[in-house]
Design a protein around this motif. Sequence first.
Motif, PDB file in Angstrom:
ATOM      1  N   LYS A 265       0.822  -1.272   0.025  1.00 29.69           N
ATOM      2  CA  LYS A 265       0.140  -0.052   0.119  1.00 29.69           C
ATOM      3  C   LYS A 265       0.845   1.076  -0.068  1.00 29.69           C
ATOM      4  CE  LYS A 265      -3.667   2.563   2.441  1.00 29.69           C
ATOM      5  NZ  LYS A 265      -2.986   3.805   2.499  1.00 29.69           N
ATOM      6  N   ASP A 266       1.939   1.205   0.815  1.00 26.78           N
ATOM      7  CA  ASP A 266       2.789   2.317   0.848  1.00 26.78           C
ATOM      8  C   ASP A 266       3.665   2.495  -0.528  1.00 26.78           C
ATOM      9  OD1 ASP A 266       2.465   2.695   3.783  1.00 26.78           O
ATOM     10  OD2 ASP A 266       3.967   1.882   4.251  1.00 26.78           O
ATOM     11  N   ALA A 267       3.754   1.707  -1.208  1.00 30.94           N
ATOM     12  CA  ALA A 267       4.488   1.552  -2.498  1.00 30.94           C
ATOM     13  C   ALA A 267       3.524   2.143  -3.217  1.00 30.94           C
ATOM     14  CB  ALA A 267       5.054   0.073  -2.900  1.00 30.94           C
ATOM     15  N   ILE A 268       2.174   1.776  -3.735  1.00 34.88           N
ATOM     16  CA  ILE A 268       1.412   2.407  -4.585  1.00 34.88           C
ATOM     17  C   ILE A 268       0.890   3.595  -4.078  1.00 34.88           C
ATOM     18  CG2 ILE A 268      -1.171   2.163  -5.014  1.00 34.88           C
ATOM     19  CD1 ILE A 268      -0.839  -0.815  -5.028  1.00 34.88           C
ATOM     20  N   ASP A 269       0.908   3.890  -2.721  1.00 35.08           N
ATOM     21  CA  ASP A 269       0.617   5.429  -2.635  1.00 35.08           C
ATOM     22  C   ASP A 269       1.617   6.353  -3.090  1.00 35.08           C
ATOM     23  OD1 ASP A 269      -1.650   4.729  -1.191  1.00 35.08           O
ATOM     24  OD2 ASP A 269      -1.054   4.730   0.612  1.00 35.08           O
ATOM     25  N   SER A 270       3.125   5.691  -2.916  1.00 33.08           N
ATOM     26  CA  SER A 270       4.024   6.721  -3.369  1.00 33.08           C
ATOM     27  C   SER A 270       3.808   7.298  -4.930  1.00 33.08           C
ATOM     28  CB  SER A 270       5.239   6.146  -2.973  1.00 33.08           C
ATOM     29  OG  SER A 270       5.594   5.032  -3.942  1.00 33.08           O
ATOM     30  N   LEU A 271       3.085   6.374  -5.787  1.00 25.01           N
ATOM     31  CA  LEU A 271       2.786   6.652  -6.917  1.00 25.01           C
ATOM     32  C   LEU A 271       1.694   7.598  -7.321  1.00 25.01           C
ATOM     33  CD1 LEU A 271       3.483   2.943  -8.397  1.00 25.01           C
ATOM     34  CD2 LEU A 271       4.946   4.721  -8.530  1.00 25.01           C
ATOM     35  N   ASN A 272       0.933   8.034  -6.344  1.00 21.28           N
ATOM     36  CA  ASN A 272      -0.135   8.700  -6.493  1.00 21.28           C
ATOM     37  C   ASN A 272      -0.091   9.895  -7.553  1.00 21.28           C
ATOM     38  OD1 ASN A 272      -1.743   6.917  -5.374  1.00 21.28           O
ATOM     39  ND2 ASN A 272      -1.880   8.023  -3.475  1.00 21.28           N
ATOM     40  N   ILE A 273       1.263  10.571  -7.329  1.00 26.47           N
ATOM     41  CA  ILE A 273       1.473  12.033  -7.919  1.00 26.47           C
ATOM     42  C   ILE A 273       1.481  11.537  -9.482  1.00 26.47           C
ATOM     43  CG2 ILE A 273       3.922  11.562  -7.732  1.00 26.47           C
ATOM     44  CD1 ILE A 273       4.164  14.725  -7.448  1.00 26.47           C
ATOM     45  N   PHE A 274       1.863  10.503 -10.112  1.00 26.41           N
ATOM     46  CA  PHE A 274       2.162  10.218 -11.352  1.00 26.41           C
ATOM     47  C   PHE A 274       0.688   9.846 -12.137  1.00 26.41           C
ATOM     48  CE2 PHE A 274       6.152   9.097  -9.188  1.00 26.41           C
ATOM     49  CZ  PHE A 274       6.887   9.816  -9.941  1.00 26.41           C
ATOM     50  N   GLY A 275      -0.327   9.736 -11.275  1.00 23.08           N
ATOM     51  CA  GLY A 275      -1.576   9.423 -12.187  1.00 23.08           C
ATOM     52  C   GLY A 275      -1.623   8.131 -12.733  1.00 23.08           C
ATOM     53  N   ASP A 276      -2.256   8.377 -14.027  1.00 20.61           N
ATOM     54  CA  ASP A 276      -2.272   7.161 -14.991  1.00 20.61           C
ATOM     55  C   ASP A 276      -1.079   6.633 -15.388  1.00 20.61           C
ATOM     56  OD1 ASP A 276      -5.217   7.174 -14.542  1.00 20.61           O
ATOM     57  OD2 ASP A 276      -5.601   8.217 -16.119  1.00 20.61           O
ATOM     58  N   LYS A 277       0.022   7.474 -15.428  1.00 19.92           N
ATOM     59  CA  LYS A 277       1.392   7.285 -16.194  1.00 19.92           C
ATOM     60  C   LYS A 277       1.716   6.208 -15.322  1.00 19.92           C
ATOM     61  CE  LYS A 277       3.727  11.039 -15.862  1.00 19.92           C
ATOM     62  NZ  LYS A 277       4.735  11.692 -15.987  1.00 19.92           N
ATOM     63  N   ALA A 278       1.544   5.668 -13.706  1.00 22.44           N
ATOM     64  CA  ALA A 278       1.992   4.623 -13.324  1.00 22.44           C
ATOM     65  C   ALA A 278       1.260   3.654 -13.134  1.00 22.44           C
ATOM     66  CB  ALA A 278       2.222   5.343 -11.821  1.00 22.44           C
ATOM     67  N   ALA A 279       0.074   3.338 -14.043  1.00 23.25           N
ATOM     68  CA  ALA A 279      -0.783   2.155 -13.874  1.00 23.25           C
ATOM     69  C   ALA A 279      -0.171   0.971 -14.093  1.00 23.25           C
ATOM     70  CB  ALA A 279      -1.979   2.207 -14.949  1.00 23.25           C
ATOM     71  N   PHE A 280       0.937   0.830 -14.943  1.00 20.81           N
ATOM     72  CA  PHE A 280       1.776  -0.342 -14.874  1.00 20.81           C
ATOM     73  C   PHE A 280       2.295  -0.950 -13.761  1.00 20.81           C
ATOM     74  CE2 PHE A 280       5.301  -2.972 -16.082  1.00 20.81           C
ATOM     75  CZ  PHE A 280       4.810  -4.062 -16.759  1.00 20.81           C
ATOM     76  N   LEU A 281       3.064   0.170 -13.086  1.00 20.29           N
ATOM     77  CA  LEU A 281       3.747   0.078 -11.952  1.00 20.29           C
ATOM     78  C   LEU A 281       2.875  -0.551 -10.841  1.00 20.29           C
ATOM     79  CD1 LEU A 281       6.257   2.916 -11.777  1.00 20.29           C
ATOM     80  CD2 LEU A 281       6.835   0.536 -12.401  1.00 20.29           C
ATOM     81  N   ARG A 282       1.663   0.100 -10.760  1.00 21.38           N
ATOM     82  CA  ARG A 282       0.596  -0.368  -9.638  1.00 21.38           C
ATOM     83  C   ARG A 282       0.216  -1.666  -9.968  1.00 21.38           C
ATOM     84  NH1 ARG A 282      -1.581   4.818 -11.339  1.00 21.38           N
ATOM     85  NH2 ARG A 282      -0.988   6.439  -9.629  1.00 21.38           N
TER      86      ARG A 282
END
Length: 302
Positions: free
Chosen positions: A274-291
């Motif tokens: 959850k902490d890992a995914i939350d750190s990607l919030n700033i990137f929006g849809d660009k980070a969909a693959f990483l999530r």
Amino acid sequence: MVYIRRSNTRVVTERNLDFKEEFQKKLSIIEDGLKTYLPHEDEKPEIIHQAMRYSVSSGGKRIRPILAMATYEMFDRDVKYILPVACAIEYIHTYSLIHDDLPAMDNDDFRRGKPTSHRVFGEAIAILAGDALLTHAFNVIYESALTYSERMKLYVLAGKEIAEACDSKGLVGGQVIDINSVSIIDTSEKLMDMDIRKTGCLIRASVVAGAIIGGAGSSDILYLNTFGEKLGLAFQVQDDILDYKENEIFPDKPTYTSILGIEGAREYVKKLSKDAIDSLNIFGDKAAFLRNLTMSLIDRKA
């Protein structure tokens, strides 16, 4: 699993298919690159190049190079710039596995269902194959810096990030702690310190190196650094959960399940992911693959 609401089953299924297709696409590119950048097995001295190729071609999830490629693609889509770095990272990971399997370390005869390098080529060649892969990895990175000179500084910065992840304070240091783990690790904090070095550092460096080559800004790299740290630790905790055996007594080497218990380890991996995914919030849809990649790693069964 996917990073969207589950009320729309059709959309969830489509996203899952999209992620799997994208993962396979990246994997195919990386597999081709790994073969391309290695010396040919007929090149003298043949045995060392055969040993290098044997271990690199033994399979694996290729998570580290895929992470490098995925973070890079958040900022740039031309994969020719990131591919050599992604492959270099996998060469380093392979070197660490070769050495980890040696009789002086974990003394493993098989990895991924195949005889380990030292069982096929002997201990001396296995050691040298690991050494050669580590050295070759940086040669690939700096050769790319000369080829794509307009990004030379970025390759130097990425190479430095990767080198620091592998040194005596990173991967090698974690292995040193692991050798003595039975006598010195008795808390989750000490175990975490070992795993951040042995496993987490290279995963974090893969994420950050990809962003650097892609031209990410310093604030973006900070968020991705946090993502890589959390993901690297979650990956190891999940490994321990997968290796868990009911009624486990404190094993030869301590694990999160032996220290925290199976339920405690499961809760810990949930928090880390959850902490890992939350750190990607700033990137929006660009980070969909990483999530999606994060959730697939945490949900994996092997």
